[in-house]
Scaffold this active site. Structure first.
Site, PDB file in Angstrom:
ATOM      1  N   HIS A 169      -7.123   2.172  -2.603  1.00  0.00           N
ATOM      2  CA  HIS A 169      -5.889   2.566  -1.894  1.00  0.00           C
ATOM      3  C   HIS A 169      -5.313   3.859  -2.514  1.00  0.00           C
ATOM      4  CE1 HIS A 169      -1.735   2.249  -0.527  1.00  0.00           C
ATOM      5  NE2 HIS A 169      -1.963   1.110   0.102  1.00  0.00           N
ATOM      6  N   GLU A 272      -7.146   6.100   2.417  1.00  0.00           N
ATOM      7  CA  GLU A 272      -7.707   4.955   1.693  1.00  0.00           C
ATOM      8  C   GLU A 272      -9.096   4.586   2.195  1.00  0.00           C
ATOM      9  OE1 GLU A 272      -4.682   1.892   2.070  1.00  0.00           O
ATOM     10  OE2 GLU A 272      -3.182   3.498   2.239  1.00  0.00           O
TER      11      GLU A 272
HETATM   12  O1  TA6 Z   1      -2.197   0.927   3.004  1.00  0.00           O
HETATM   13  C1  TA6 Z   1      -0.934   0.988   3.623  1.00  0.00           C
HETATM   14  C2  TA6 Z   1      -0.182  -0.301   3.316  1.00  0.00           C
HETATM   15  O2  TA6 Z   1      -0.871  -1.422   3.795  1.00  0.00           O
HETATM   16  C3  TA6 Z   1       1.229  -0.190   3.883  1.00  0.00           C
HETATM   17  O3  TA6 Z   1       1.432  -1.088   4.959  1.00  0.00           O
HETATM   18  C4  TA6 Z   1       2.126  -0.481   2.671  1.00  0.00           C
HETATM   19  O4  TA6 Z   1       2.383  -1.878   2.573  1.00  0.00           O
HETATM   20  C5  TA6 Z   1       1.234   0.042   1.545  1.00  0.00           C
HETATM   21  O5  TA6 Z   1      -0.052  -0.448   1.886  1.00  0.00           O
HETATM   22  C6  TA6 Z   1       1.673  -0.294   0.161  1.00  0.00           C
HETATM   23  O6  TA6 Z   1       1.484  -1.648  -0.097  1.00  0.00           O
HETATM   24  P1  TA6 Z   1       2.074  -2.216  -1.495  1.00  0.00           P
HETATM   25  O7  TA6 Z   1       1.763  -3.682  -1.475  1.00  0.00           O
HETATM   26  O8  TA6 Z   1       1.340  -1.498  -2.594  1.00  0.00           O
HETATM   27  O9  TA6 Z   1       3.522  -1.871  -1.477  1.00  0.00           O
END
Ligand code: TA6
Length: 301
Positions: A169, A272
């Site tokens: 991510h 990501e």
């Molecule tokens: O990858 C995007 C996502 O799924 C968003 O929806 C947001 O929730 C982000 O990840 C961050 O997630 P986190 O659990 O690290 O706050």
């Protein structure tokens, strides 16, 4: 193992040292002719990477937690064995549980080209089996050089098949989200999680004018962050990944996140390397699956 023991067993003189990082969490500091990097054992989390002659490539937000049991917000969170909320039980941690705990060091080597290869390891245990009833071994193989290569290798050590979703991510540092573009996904269908609907990308690179949270499935494309203000393009190539997620929380979501500084969304974008949505990965008992993200930077002129 203590920092001293880690240095004795895995350190490489003048190149790889272990230290107490933010929150006193143990981290690996890489300093080579090719690049510098910081990798926390917590979550096997690449927190920083800067190839020689370049500005930092990964974004780390100043309000991130660095605490056992909490995710780091920035760098490269490792999301496993599910991406996003656990659809069967929303009380379980978002993006799985392996980013919340300390991993072990399996090996650290340096190749003839000067690349440093770090292999971090974690596996199922009583606690994880309570959260997710599957036995696994997980390795994050991180190659630090002029290119940053991260391979997430899952071994199904159970006697039954398992289905996972996963992500590297990655948060990228950009000059200004208003002024960058992301190429590679032109015309592709995606789930717009902000609007809550399936739609199609324009036949031109993505631009950003508000919160953006999009899951592109069935794509193996290399993406490119085009940042003219920083005179650079960041390439995100991948293997073993059929989804790409692009995210910027923008103003309101940033304010709602307790571990995100209010005004830092301007300087970041997540592109990501993922398997999510309909791109669920099935791993048969005894089999191995690897997803790899390959990041490199080139100057525009
Ligand atoms: O990858 C995007 C996502 O799924 C968003 O929806 C947001 O929730 C982000 O990840 C961050 O997630 P986190 O659990 O690290 O706050």
């Amino acid at each position: 193992m203590s920092i001293q023991q880690l240095n004795e067993q895995f350190g490489i003189a003048n190149t790889v040292t272990f230290a107490a990082g933010k929150g006193d969490l143990p981290c690996i500091q890489v300093t080579s002719e090719l690049a510098t990097a910081t990798v926390y054992l917590h979550g096997a989390h690449v927190a920083a990477w800067q190839p020689a002659g370049e500005e930092p490539v990964l974004f780390m937000n100043s309000a991130s937690w660095f605490e056992d049991g909490k995710p780091i917000r920035g760098g490269v969170p490792v999301c496993f064995p599910w991406f996003g909320p656990n659809l069967a039980d929303e009380t379980l941690p978002a993006h799985g549980f392996v980013r919340l705990a300390q991993w072990d060091v399996q090996s650290i080597t340096q190749d003839a080209s000067g690349n440093v290869i770090i292999t971090l390891f974690t596996q199922s245990n009583e606690d994880t089996l309570d959260l997710w009833p599957f036995a696994f071994e997980l390795r994050h193989i991180i190659t630090v050089g002029k290119t940053l290569t991260m391979s997430l290798q899952t071994v199904n050590t159970d006697e039954k098949e398992m289905k996972i979703t996963e992500a590297l991510h990655t948060y990228f540092e950009v000059s200004d989200i208003h002024n960058i573009q992301v190429a590679g996904l032109e015309g592709r269908p995606y789930l717009d999680k902000v609007a809550g609907k399936d739609t199609f990308a324009p036949n031109s690179p993505l631009k950003f004018t508000g919160e953006f949270d999009s899951v592109f499935c069935d794509t193996q494309a290399t993406c490119m962050i085009i940042d003219t203000d920083k005179n650079r393009e960041i390439s995100i190539a991948k293997e073993g990944s059929n989804s790409t997620v692009v995210w910027n929380p923008w103003i309101n979501k940033s304010k709602a996140l307790p571990d995100m500084a209010d005004d830092e969304w301007v300087g970041m974008v997540c592109v990501e390397t993922v398997n999510a949505g309909k791109n669920i990965v099935t791993i048969k008992a005894g089999d191995t699956h690897t997803m790899t993200s390959i990041i490199s930077v080139t100057k525009i002129k």
